[in-house]
Design a protein around this motif. Structure first.
Motif, short mmCIF file in Angstrom:
data_model
loop_
_atom_site.label_atom_id
_atom_site.label_comp_id
_atom_site.label_asym_id
_atom_site.label_seq_id
_atom_site.Cartn_x
_atom_site.Cartn_y
_atom_site.Cartn_z
N MET A 430 0.82 -1.21 0.00
CA MET A 430 0.00 0.00 0.00
C MET A 430 0.85 1.26 0.00
O MET A 430 1.89 1.34 0.64
N ILE A 431 0.39 2.26 -0.73
CA ILE A 431 1.00 3.58 -0.78
C ILE A 431 0.06 4.53 -0.06
O ILE A 431 -1.16 4.46 -0.25
N ILE A 432 0.59 5.41 0.77
CA ILE A 432 -0.26 6.37 1.47
C ILE A 432 0.06 7.77 0.98
O ILE A 432 1.16 8.29 1.20
N ILE A 459 4.85 1.87 -7.24
CA ILE A 459 5.36 1.89 -5.87
C ILE A 459 5.14 3.29 -5.29
O ILE A 459 4.81 4.24 -6.01
N GLY A 460 5.36 3.41 -3.99
CA GLY A 460 5.34 4.72 -3.35
C GLY A 460 6.74 5.24 -3.15
O GLY A 460 7.66 4.46 -2.82
N VAL A 470 2.93 8.46 -5.97
CA VAL A 470 2.91 7.25 -6.79
C VAL A 470 3.94 7.37 -7.92
O VAL A 470 3.97 8.37 -8.65
N LYS A 471 4.77 6.35 -8.04
CA LYS A 471 5.70 6.24 -9.15
C LYS A 471 5.39 4.96 -9.90
O LYS A 471 5.18 3.91 -9.28
#
Length: 523
Positions: A430-432, A459-460, A470-471
């Motif tokens: 998860m990305i926050i 990924i984050g 986000v990347k």
């Protein structure tokens, strides 16, 4: 405190809310856009709207209703009306794209929606593909004294004000929801790329209101100055705090658009708050804004942070600006959400605090066995605020909820000797972003739907403004494809905070021996 006995004194969440409406009827409940309504006003308007739901729309107990609004006073009115009519609330981000709306509306089986007028074009695109039969439309100015007349709506839609005006003479047929009946379906990200609905009962939310009140009892008293609410009520963090404030008899100052820092700071200066909530990026933004000097913080007694990790710099800057510490907490949609919270005045920066009352915390290894204090492992939670499961997702529920009630958070943490907990990593991918959960699979699914893309991985990455951004790594079919093409494509399908900020093209992506893309290597 015996939490179970405290909860049992209420028939349901509606009973709890109605007691507050009567107890504090002469006090101000909400302020927004220079309009203030008392608890009595909220009582009358939510009662009339509940009658409209029940007797005009013929909605039945257990039917789902979507709320798709920013922070306006209409939001809590709809929440309380829905509960009084025995409906199940589905909170929805007003910034969602039609793709995201369609999934939530169909997954929940919602029959009605209360929506901001400006969002109607998106609803019009998808409504025929949903089960939504009734559309109630509101505008930002609906509750202003000079604009109580109904706004003009299309056929099949009705104005929020019209619903209330037409129902003032009606009497609500009492609804006897039980404590273990569903009150809210709160959607959260899913590792499959589609959001899942966390099923929260009346018991879950009443328990978490009382748990929050207990942790903040030393700094929050009835009759204190107002509380500033810049976070969106559709997010479980703000949703629960709003319920807590209302049941405590406190005035809630709703901020429709906290990104408009000038007006946000004006609201702080005018209201002279005793409490405020936010996330790391918001505190940094306020502290660095040149206009913040006009704000009035001498009555500020407590500040709550959640949704994303609080940095030392944000904590220090806020203390220097306001003289007030920040109490960071932790929770998820699946825990209603508050599971831990730093006691005000006894904070440990970098920690998510102590477990709230009647909440068990353990750290587990990969075999679901408890680890010793000081060892890192998966944070698991058991308590009366833990959800019943995911809406119509039996297998997904089994992955996170054990038979004896432990919820697996997916976060890696350390439990200290003193009981304070520190998050050290995330087991999930998860990305926050600014406190909002973003799951890589959803981003990747959208990116690879572009005809010029072969593969993608998301990924984050650290971002000063939003905590993470986000990347995406992309393997192209079409070598003329640019990062701007990818971002433009994503903007059509994703809410803004999910849109990649960085695109990197590669000839190939790292994979396991079974062909699974290894995000950890990209990180």
């Amino acid at each position: 405190m015996n939490l179970r006995k405290c909860v049992q004194q209420y028939e349901n969440l509606t009973h709890y809310i109605e007691q507050s409406m009567l107890k504090y009827q002469d006090q101000p409940a909400y302020t927004c856009l220079d309009t203030t309504l008392s608890f009595k006003d909220i009582n009358e308007k939510s009662y009339a709207l509940a009658c409209y739901f029940q007797q005009t729309l013929k909605l039945k107990t257990g039917d789902r209703i979507v709320i798709q609004l920013p922070n306006l006073i209409q939001y809590p009115i709809v929440v309380y009306a829905a509960l009084r009519a025995g409906l199940i609330i589905v909170n929805t981000n007003p910034l969602y794209t039609t793709r995201e709306m369609l999934h939530q509306f169909n997954d929940s089986g919602a029959k009605a929606i209360v929506i901001l007028k400006e969002l109607l074009p998106k609803l019009d695109e998808i409504q025929t593909n949903t089960s939504i039969e009734h559309v109630i439309v509101t505008d930002t100015s609906d509750l202003l004294a000079e604009s109580l007349a109904p706004i003009v709506t299309e056929q099949g839609q009705i104005s929020f004000n019209q619903c209330i005006m037409n129902s003032r003479a009606l009497t609500l047929v009492p609804v006897t929801s039980q404590l273990d009946d569903i009150s809210v379906i709160q959607y959260t990200g899913g590792t499959t790329g589609l959001s899942k609905g966390a099923v929260l009962t009346h018991r879950n939310l009443i328990s978490n209101i009382i748990q929050t009140a207990d942790r903040l009892s030393d700094v929050s008293k009835t009759g204190d100055g107002p509380f500033i609410m810049p976070l969106p009520l559709y997010h479980i963090y703000a949703f629960l705090l709003n319920l807590w404030l209302f049941c405590e008899g406190s005035k809630n100052v709703l901020i429709p658009n906290p990104r408009d820092m000038d007006n946000f700071i004006d609201a702080i200066a005018k209201s002279k708050p005793s409490g405020i909530c936010g996330i790391n990026t918001l505190f940094l933004g306020l502290c660095s804004h040149p206009k913040i000097k006009i704000a009035y913080f001498s009555r500020l007694k407590f500040t709550i942070s959640g949704g994303a990790a609080l940095t030392t710099s944000a904590s220090n800057d806020w203390k220097k600006l306001t003289g007030c510490t920040i109490s960071e907490g932790y929770g998820l949609s699946e825990t209603s959400p508050v599971a831990t919270l730093n006691p005000p005045g006894k904070e440990q920066v970098g920690s998510i605090g102590l477990a709230v009352i009647d909440t068990e915390i353990q750290i587990w290894d990969d075999n679901d066995q408890p680890l010793a204090i000081g060892e890192s492992g998966e944070l698991v939670i058991r308590g009366p605020q833990v959800m019943q499961g995911y809406w119509q997702q039996v297998e997904e529920t089994k992955k996170v909820l054990t038979k004896d009630g432990w919820f697996k958070t997916g976060d890696i943490a350390i439990l200290q000797e003193d009981g304070y907990i520190r998050i050290v990593d995330r087991k999930k991918d998860m990305i926050i972003v600014s406190g909002f959960n973003v799951f890589p699979n959803e981003i990747e699914e959208v990116v690879v739907s572009h005809e010029g893309v072969l593969e993608a991985a998301a990924i984050g990455v650290p971002n000063e403004a939003s905590g993470e951004a986000v990347k995406v790594f992309v393997v192209r079919k079409d070598l003329t494809l640019t990062d701007k093409d990818i971002i433009a494509h994503c903007r059509e399908e994703l809410t803004n905070y999910k849109v990649p900020k960085i695109v990197e093209f590669r000839d190939e992506l790292p994979k396991s021996n079974v062909g699974k893309i290894l995000r950890r290597e990209l990180r």
